[in-house]
Design a protein around this motif. Structure first.
Motif, PDB file in Angstrom:
ATOM      1  N   GLU A 263       0.858  -1.327  -0.014  1.00 39.05           N
ATOM      2  CA  GLU A 263       0.017   0.048   0.093  1.00 39.05           C
ATOM      3  C   GLU A 263       0.807   1.511   0.081  1.00 39.05           C
ATOM      4  OE1 GLU A 263      -0.001  -2.711   2.241  1.00 39.05           O
ATOM      5  OE2 GLU A 263      -1.126  -2.204   3.939  1.00 39.05           O
ATOM      6  N   VAL A 264       2.065   1.100   0.687  1.00 39.27           N
ATOM      7  CA  VAL A 264       2.978   2.197   0.526  1.00 39.27           C
ATOM      8  C   VAL A 264       3.715   2.369  -0.910  1.00 39.27           C
ATOM      9  CG1 VAL A 264       5.219   3.274   1.428  1.00 39.27           C
ATOM     10  CG2 VAL A 264       3.579   2.006   3.191  1.00 39.27           C
ATOM     11  N   ARG A 265       4.011   1.392  -1.468  1.00 35.21           N
ATOM     12  CA  ARG A 265       4.443   1.647  -2.939  1.00 35.21           C
ATOM     13  C   ARG A 265       3.401   2.047  -4.064  1.00 35.21           C
ATOM     14  NH1 ARG A 265       4.680  -3.533  -3.610  1.00 35.21           N
ATOM     15  NH2 ARG A 265       3.054  -3.970  -5.071  1.00 35.21           N
ATOM     16  N   VAL A 266       2.306   1.755  -3.635  1.00 34.62           N
ATOM     17  CA  VAL A 266       1.224   2.382  -4.543  1.00 34.62           C
ATOM     18  C   VAL A 266       0.933   3.659  -4.161  1.00 34.62           C
ATOM     19  CG1 VAL A 266      -1.278   2.095  -5.312  1.00 34.62           C
ATOM     20  CG2 VAL A 266      -0.035   0.106  -5.073  1.00 34.62           C
ATOM     21  N   LEU A 267       1.078   3.920  -3.125  1.00 31.39           N
ATOM     22  CA  LEU A 267       0.711   5.333  -2.678  1.00 31.39           C
ATOM     23  C   LEU A 267       1.812   6.394  -3.033  1.00 31.39           C
ATOM     24  CD1 LEU A 267       1.309   8.018  -0.470  1.00 31.39           C
ATOM     25  CD2 LEU A 267      -1.153   7.664  -1.408  1.00 31.39           C
TER      26      LEU A 267
END
Length: 262
Positions: free
Chosen positions: A121-125
């Motif tokens: 979810e961090v990579r996508v954000l």
């Protein structure tokens, strides 16, 4: 008032709120989780004087933050600020918000991982916002152990900081403590330094890794923002109102400054 029961409920509320023509909803798949992170871009009613990023739901046990962001969309509060463009990220930790936990479903505090791409979810954000140049951001949080509001503020004009606390104090309690989480606080404000000292403080923290979201934003050139911390020990409805008060006062100050060229 009760927080949304799951991330599915949050998504449904966002989708329903995006029936206004000024709002554009974009879904960003998080393949490992089998769900999407959501971004809502709000067009201003005229030429934009500023672009503001609103972030909620980094921690799933801090509901006033993401409820206030949901209400910003649902209640069309963006219309009160017609010369500001918004990019709204209602919930950054979907599994944590479903579980009601600070961490995600893998037991990771994602707000210590924004300097790397290992958490899905961090990579996508990071990919979602890497080309954004927000004039200011608001990272809406809570402190479940506190009974008074405080804020990490490093806005373009330091004179705005006490104005924001004053607006919040009209809606709920502000901390009277001199220290929170081993960090000095005065009048509800946590200082991050000014000018060179601020740059030095940020760089020292960033060199250590384990970045929260504001430090990733700082790393891509966004120099003005605040992290609001409403007190988890009081009722949710009051906490949400306090989040609205902090955000709205910043937007008023930003609009006034841009309108006058100050």
């Amino acid at each position: 008032m009760q927080p949304p029961a799951s991330y599915d409920v949050i998504v449904a509320r966002v989708v329903a709120a995006c029936d206004a023509p000024q709002l554009k909803l974009t879904r960003f798949p998080v393949d490992e989780l089998g769900l999407d992170l959501l971004r809502v871009d709000v067009k201003p009613q005229g030429p934009a004087l500023a672009h503001v990023g609103l972030f909620g739901g980094v921690h799933g046990d801090e509901p006033a933050g993401y409820v206030s962001v949901l209400e910003f969309l649902e209640q069309r509060r963006w219309a009160d600020h017609p010369v500001i463009a918004f990019s709204v990220f209602p919930c950054l930790n979907p599994t944590g918000c479903t579980l009601g936990t600070r961490e995600n479903a893998d037991g990771i505090d994602i707000n210590r991982t924004y300097d790397r791409d290992e958490v899905p979810e961090v990579r996508v954000l990071r990919a979602m916002i890497k080309h954004d140049a927000f004039d200011a951001f608001i990272d809406a949080h809570e402190d479940p152990e506190e009974d008074g509001f405080y804020v990490y503020a490093f806005l373009e004009n330091p004179e705005w900081h006490p104005e924001i606390v004053k607006a919040v104090a009209e809606r709920g309690p502000v901390t009277g403590k001199s220290e929170v989480d081993e960090t000095p606080v005065e009048g509800g404000l946590i200082s991050v330094g000014e000018d060179r000292s601020r740059e030095e403080a940020f760089q020292e923290y960033m060199d250590g890794g384990d970045w929260p979201l504001p430090f990733y934003l700082y790393s891509i050139g966004i120099r003005s923002g605040m992290t609001t911390e409403t007190p988890g020990q009081i009722e949710l409805a009051t906490r949400v109102t306090m989040q609205h008060a902090a955000r709205d006062r910043l937007l008023e100050l930003l609009t006034a400054a841009r309108s006058t060229g100050a």
